[in-house]
Design a protein around this motif. Structure first.
Motif, PDB file in Angstrom:
ATOM      1  N   ILE A   1       0.013   5.640  -0.010  1.00 17.35           N
ATOM      2  CA  ILE A   1      -1.019   6.810   0.212  1.00 17.35           C
ATOM      3  C   ILE A   1      -0.792   7.831  -0.820  1.00 17.35           C
TER       4      ILE A   1
ATOM      5  N   ASP B   1      -2.928   2.515   7.109  1.00 17.66           N
ATOM      6  CA  ASP B   1      -3.890   3.612   7.663  1.00 17.66           C
ATOM      7  C   ASP B   1      -3.512   4.302   8.809  1.00 17.66           C
ATOM      8  N   GLN B   2      -2.406   3.592   9.633  1.00 11.98           N
ATOM      9  CA  GLN B   2      -1.924   4.443  10.761  1.00 11.98           C
ATOM     10  C   GLN B   2      -1.072   5.568  10.376  1.00 11.98           C
TER      11      GLN B   2
ATOM     12  N   GLN C   1      -3.244  13.111   7.034  1.00  9.40           N
ATOM     13  CA  GLN C   1      -4.419  13.595   6.760  1.00  9.40           C
ATOM     14  C   GLN C   1      -4.742  15.002   7.561  1.00  9.40           C
TER      15      GLN C   1
ATOM     16  N   TYR D   1       0.834  -1.290   0.026  1.00 10.97           N
ATOM     17  CA  TYR D   1       0.092  -0.093  -0.170  1.00 10.97           C
ATOM     18  C   TYR D   1       0.867   1.125  -0.023  1.00 10.97           C
TER      19      TYR D   1
ATOM     20  N   LEU E   1      -1.790   7.282   7.464  1.00  4.72           N
ATOM     21  CA  LEU E   1      -2.907   8.066   6.910  1.00  4.72           C
ATOM     22  C   LEU E   1      -3.408   9.199   7.819  1.00  4.72           C
ATOM     23  N   VAL E   2      -3.855   8.619   9.078  1.00  7.68           N
ATOM     24  CA  VAL E   2      -4.263   9.377  10.308  1.00  7.68           C
ATOM     25  C   VAL E   2      -3.436  10.627  10.479  1.00  7.68           C
TER      26      VAL E   2
ATOM     27  N   ARG F   1      -2.394  -2.835   5.187  1.00  9.18           N
ATOM     28  CA  ARG F   1      -3.312  -1.732   4.893  1.00  9.18           C
ATOM     29  C   ARG F   1      -3.316  -1.182   6.395  1.00  9.18           C
TER      30      ARG F   1
ATOM     31  N   PHE G   1      -5.466   9.316   0.525  1.00  6.63           N
ATOM     32  CA  PHE G   1      -5.997   8.308   0.708  1.00  6.63           C
ATOM     33  C   PHE G   1      -5.228   7.183   0.465  1.00  6.63           C
ATOM     34  N   PRO G   2      -5.356   5.766   0.905  1.00  7.53           N
ATOM     35  CA  PRO G   2      -4.321   4.726   0.737  1.00  7.53           C
ATOM     36  C   PRO G   2      -4.853   4.061  -0.506  1.00  7.53           C
TER      37      PRO G   2
END
Length: 134
Positions: free
Chosen positions: A59, A108-109, A115, A57, A111-112, A104, A122-123
């Protein structure tokens, strides 16, 4: 008794001789390898570290024209240093990608945190599928 002592002496000498001859053997292995093998191994190790040999993945921060992609990349690098970022080209647009995550959850970690400065980030799942030979 003397015969028995002689047998024991001979047996001891034979055992001593056999153990000496067995321990005197030495092995030597010589490998003639192409010097580029070390370079290839270093490259593979680097690519594995950057997770470029497997699916994973990343971002995406931006998709569009080159000038905005460059300014987005500069803004990202001024704010973050934990994850590598690059500009990828996909005709006719440029993408700003951040990180090479194995899962993922890892994406997501990150991404927080990302953002907070890039709300539209977005991933995406990337694939390193092999090309078929024609």
């Amino acid at each position: 008794m003397k015969g028995r002592e002689i047998k024991m002496l001979i047996l001891g000498l034979v055992g001593l001789f056999l153990s000496w001859s067995l321990s005197a053997q030495q092995a030597r292995v010589t490998v003639d390898a192409d010097p580029q093998i070390n370079e290839l191994l270093a490259l593979k190790k680097s690519m594995e570290k950057d997770n470029k040999l497997a699916d994973g993945y990343t971002i995406q921060l931006y998709y569009g024209e080159l000038n905005t992609a460059n300014s987005t990349l500069r803004k990202y690098r001024n704010s973050f240093s934990a994850w590598p970022a690059s500009i990828e080209y996909e005709t006719p647009n440029y993408k700003v990608w951040v990180g090479n995550f194995s899962t993922r959850l890892e994406a997501d970690q990150a991404l927080v945190k990302i953002q907070e400065k890039f709300p539209a980030a977005f991933p995406i799942k990337r694939s390193r599928a092999k090309k078929k030979d024609n």
